[in-house]
Design a protein around this motif. Sequence first.
Motif, PDB file in Angstrom:
ATOM      1  N   PRO A   1      87.409 -20.638 -69.952  1.00 46.53           N
ATOM      2  CA  PRO A   1      86.985 -21.707 -70.853  1.00 46.53           C
ATOM      3  C   PRO A   1      86.522 -22.947 -70.077  1.00 46.53           C
ATOM      4  O   PRO A   1      87.261 -23.497 -69.257  1.00 46.53           O
ATOM      5  CB  PRO A   1      88.253 -22.022 -71.659  1.00 46.53           C
ATOM      6  CG  PRO A   1      89.191 -20.878 -71.395  1.00 46.53           C
ATOM      7  CD  PRO A   1      88.854 -20.392 -70.029  1.00 46.53           C
ATOM      8  N   GLY A   2      85.311 -23.380 -70.356  1.00 46.52           N
ATOM      9  CA  GLY A   2      84.817 -24.640 -69.823  1.00 46.52           C
ATOM     10  C   GLY A   2      84.814 -25.673 -70.922  1.00 46.52           C
ATOM     11  O   GLY A   2      84.429 -25.387 -72.065  1.00 46.52           O
ATOM     12  N   VAL A   3      85.253 -26.898 -70.605  1.00 49.50           N
ATOM     13  CA  VAL A   3      85.356 -27.949 -71.616  1.00 49.50           C
ATOM     14  C   VAL A   3      84.773 -29.255 -71.084  1.00 49.50           C
ATOM     15  O   VAL A   3      84.546 -29.406 -69.880  1.00 49.50           O
ATOM     16  CB  VAL A   3      86.823 -28.188 -72.039  1.00 49.50           C
ATOM     17  CG1 VAL A   3      87.425 -26.906 -72.613  1.00 49.50           C
ATOM     18  CG2 VAL A   3      87.664 -28.688 -70.870  1.00 49.50           C
ATOM     19  N   SER A   4      84.544 -30.191 -71.994  1.00 50.37           N
ATOM     20  CA  SER A   4      84.120 -31.541 -71.625  1.00 50.37           C
ATOM     21  C   SER A   4      84.692 -32.507 -72.652  1.00 50.37           C
ATOM     22  O   SER A   4      85.199 -32.095 -73.700  1.00 50.37           O
ATOM     23  CB  SER A   4      82.593 -31.653 -71.590  1.00 50.37           C
ATOM     24  OG  SER A   4      82.058 -31.478 -72.893  1.00 50.37           O
ATOM     25  N   VAL A   5      84.603 -33.798 -72.362  1.00 48.38           N
ATOM     26  CA  VAL A   5      85.123 -34.795 -73.299  1.00 48.38           C
ATOM     27  C   VAL A   5      84.033 -35.779 -73.708  1.00 48.38           C
ATOM     28  O   VAL A   5      82.907 -35.710 -73.240  1.00 48.38           O
ATOM     29  CB  VAL A   5      86.318 -35.578 -72.701  1.00 48.38           C
ATOM     30  CG1 VAL A   5      87.489 -34.649 -72.465  1.00 48.38           C
ATOM     31  CG2 VAL A   5      85.926 -36.294 -71.426  1.00 48.38           C
TER      32      VAL A   5
END
Length: 342
Positions: free
Chosen positions: A108-112
């Motif tokens: 899983p790749g995430v960002s904010v």
Amino acid sequence: MPSSPRPLRKLGFLTIGLFDEADPRRGHESTLEIIELGERLGFDSAWLRHRHLQYGISSPVAVMAAASQRTSRIELGTAVIPLGWENPLRLAEDLATVDILSGGRINPGVSVGPPMHFDEVKGALYPDTADAEDFSYERVRRLLDFVRGKPASDFSGVQGFEVFSDRVQPHSPGLGRRLWYGGGSLSSARWAGEHGMNFLTSSVVKAEGTEGPYDFAQIQLSHIRAFRAAHPDGADARVSQGLVVIPTDSASPEQRAKYEAYAAKRTPRTTSPQGPAQLMFAPDIVGTSEEIAERLHAHAAFREVDEVAFALPFTFEHEDYVQILTDMATKLGPTLGWRPGA
């Protein structure tokens, strides 16, 4: 800087998964077929973009679950899930469930940051809490804690006939080491390193603190080095680069013309920083595998990575993606020192 680029160890691709509003199943089926093809070709990973209120994949975790049942080896990732739309505890449950179902294959790749067009969507997304929502790195930290098994509740034990856990269930022990942060700034690179994440760097970076001349590759290189300097694993910390790369070895004349026109239309935005965020875009790379390899070997950031997730262009046809992926796996990858997975 190394005198020569590292041999490419992991070859992946990224797709946006577009669909026709009148026939969304066909578009999602195309995405699943492309992932199945990727596995047959030996790709190490397939990554899904995330789009809300658009005609692209709005639920990549669900698509990964489907793909996990139609494949057996290829790793499945997201690039990226914008956490401003998510509840970290609920997302942790979904990610762990899919990781268990896949046999430990998801990345899983995430960002904010605030959701895109937040003022227009906040009434539907957070009707009661919009002003109180925290869209900072704290949202990622909460997700990390839940995935890595830290308590999510003050209660555990038996109540009546039911048994309760104080941490997210199911727990997938290896998932915490396979979380990625998708970042385009020095601060995000350092934060990801300090928190032991992996780092996704794409074809977009911020030209912060520079007055020119602007060099995308050098800016991206500075982010990679800042990430590794902050990471407990140092030079061994995982970085994946996601440029738009379009090999033409087996393309028809019509396909080559389309690809070149696509890249040419997007080239003007690569010459200088764009918008208030000072975004720098990498040029799309179109050509034979030999030509692409030569340009990548001259790319300062590529020289320091051994994993890639080359982005498939938007709006192309299914048969175009088949040709591009086939050339990547059979021509470009081996030219870069990669060998297909078994």
